[in-house]
Design a protein around this motif. Sequence first.
Motif, PDB file in Angstrom:
ATOM      1  N   ARG A   1      47.960  22.978   8.254  1.00 20.55           N
ATOM      2  CA  ARG A   1      47.112  24.171   8.354  1.00 20.55           C
ATOM      3  C   ARG A   1      47.772  25.393   7.730  1.00 20.55           C
ATOM      4  NH1 ARG A   1      45.845  25.708  13.918  1.00 20.55           N
ATOM      5  NH2 ARG A   1      47.865  24.855  14.505  1.00 20.55           N
ATOM      6  N   GLU A   2      48.947  25.209   7.123  1.00 18.75           N
ATOM      7  CA  GLU A   2      49.644  26.346   6.552  1.00 18.75           C
ATOM      8  C   GLU A   2      48.980  26.810   5.258  1.00 18.75           C
ATOM      9  OE1 GLU A   2      51.874  22.578   5.268  1.00 18.75           O
ATOM     10  OE2 GLU A   2      50.841  23.366   7.034  1.00 18.75           O
ATOM     11  N   ARG A   3      49.169  28.073   4.906  1.00 20.60           N
ATOM     12  CA  ARG A   3      48.657  28.602   3.649  1.00 20.60           C
ATOM     13  C   ARG A   3      49.321  27.877   2.473  1.00 20.60           C
ATOM     14  NH1 ARG A   3      48.400  32.919   6.993  1.00 20.60           N
ATOM     15  NH2 ARG A   3      46.949  34.621   6.510  1.00 20.60           N
ATOM     16  N   TRP A   4      48.567  27.789   1.381  1.00 15.69           N
ATOM     17  CA  TRP A   4      49.178  27.241   0.160  1.00 15.69           C
ATOM     18  C   TRP A   4      50.370  28.075  -0.247  1.00 15.69           C
ATOM     19  CZ3 TRP A   4      50.239  29.596  -4.433  1.00 15.69           C
ATOM     20  CH2 TRP A   4      50.733  28.770  -5.455  1.00 15.69           C
ATOM     21  N   SER A   5      50.217  29.398  -0.183  1.00 16.40           N
ATOM     22  CA  SER A   5      51.280  30.282  -0.668  1.00 16.40           C
ATOM     23  C   SER A   5      52.533  30.207   0.197  1.00 16.40           C
ATOM     24  CB  SER A   5      50.782  31.733  -0.724  1.00 16.40           C
ATOM     25  OG  SER A   5      50.391  32.182   0.558  1.00 16.40           O
ATOM     26  N   HIS A   6      52.399  29.782   1.456  1.00 18.66           N
ATOM     27  CA  HIS A   6      53.566  29.629   2.320  1.00 18.66           C
ATOM     28  C   HIS A   6      54.072  28.187   2.283  1.00 18.66           C
ATOM     29  CE1 HIS A   6      52.372  33.388   4.899  1.00 18.66           C
ATOM     30  NE2 HIS A   6      52.484  33.620   3.605  1.00 18.66           N
TER      31      HIS A   6
END
Length: 358
Positions: free
Chosen positions: A298-303
């Motif tokens: 569920r993490e952001r792509w950017s993170h």
Amino acid sequence: MEVAHLNIQALFGPYQAPVKAPDLFCKAASDEQLRIERLVQRLERSVKRAFLDFVRAVQSPDVLRDVAELLGRGDIEAALQVVDRYVARMAPVVSEVFLIAAREEVSALASQVRAWAPSTGIAFDPTNERAAALMRDAQLQFIREMTQSQREAIRQAITQGLMDGAGPRDMARQFRNAIGLTTEQLETVDRYRRVLEGGQRVAVYDAAFDYDLRDRRFDPTLQRARREDKPLTPEQIDRMVERYRQRYIAFRAETIAITETGNAISAARQEGFDQITEQIGIPDDQIEREWRVNRDGRERWSHGHMQVSRVQGREAPFITGNGVKMMRPHDPKGPASERIRCRCNQIFRIRKPERNAT
């Protein structure tokens, strides 16, 4: 649909644990991450509970009776001020989260440095001018943002009630329905009602299944109405919409808990770290900071892009996958797209000082 999660692991492959720096005097990174995650989970529950208590308090019969009387007199501002007071009562939870997180961080860091600086007195100082300002500003910002979003939603609900020719009691009901939601969320709830009210068309009922936060226990009712091409009764619609509203409030409570707890803990841990390194006089070349991503799909792509992101010293920024410079997860100077519902954490490491040869 309201909620969509990007599967980062499908894009980047399985997560590879970062290699622990061998010359750093600290606990294993996995132990430190586990400690922080437990702290976050515990304090998120406190913030979520405070928000839901706020919703229940404002929706109580006594408060709504007072609101109906104020709206009957046309005093909308006074009705809004009732909500403002309850927002202010909820806000201290932000300072409580900050204090708990800062004290725990100092305690954890103290266990590192006491091995080579046992005589150093180490404690978090909440009266420190910088720490006091951080707590005060965080609480005031929380009040401003909550008050503004709640006022906007209530005004929108009242405006719609006036357009519909609602009386004071119905206006109070509109007021109640807006509590805990943003204007966008309130509009989504209204759209869901309109979809359910537009029955006797297969495409309309199909659209109802696109609302991810709906109570799926009503799906058989929707499927039967679709199959038999019959409209839902007003009572069925009211029940389904109310459950949808409650689930949206629960979703917002979770969003606020994740975001506000993350903001407060990140700032508190940074302040605790700053205080302890200042007290002991630790130079930048003994400090390493790591951006740690909560990897669960569920993490952001950017993170998620930041598989291993370490920087040296106090002032070096991290760079997200979008090229955004941030001093830490939840950095208030970063864009909302990098902060809302972020669950990343920062790991602090302090090198053992070199001993001069004798």
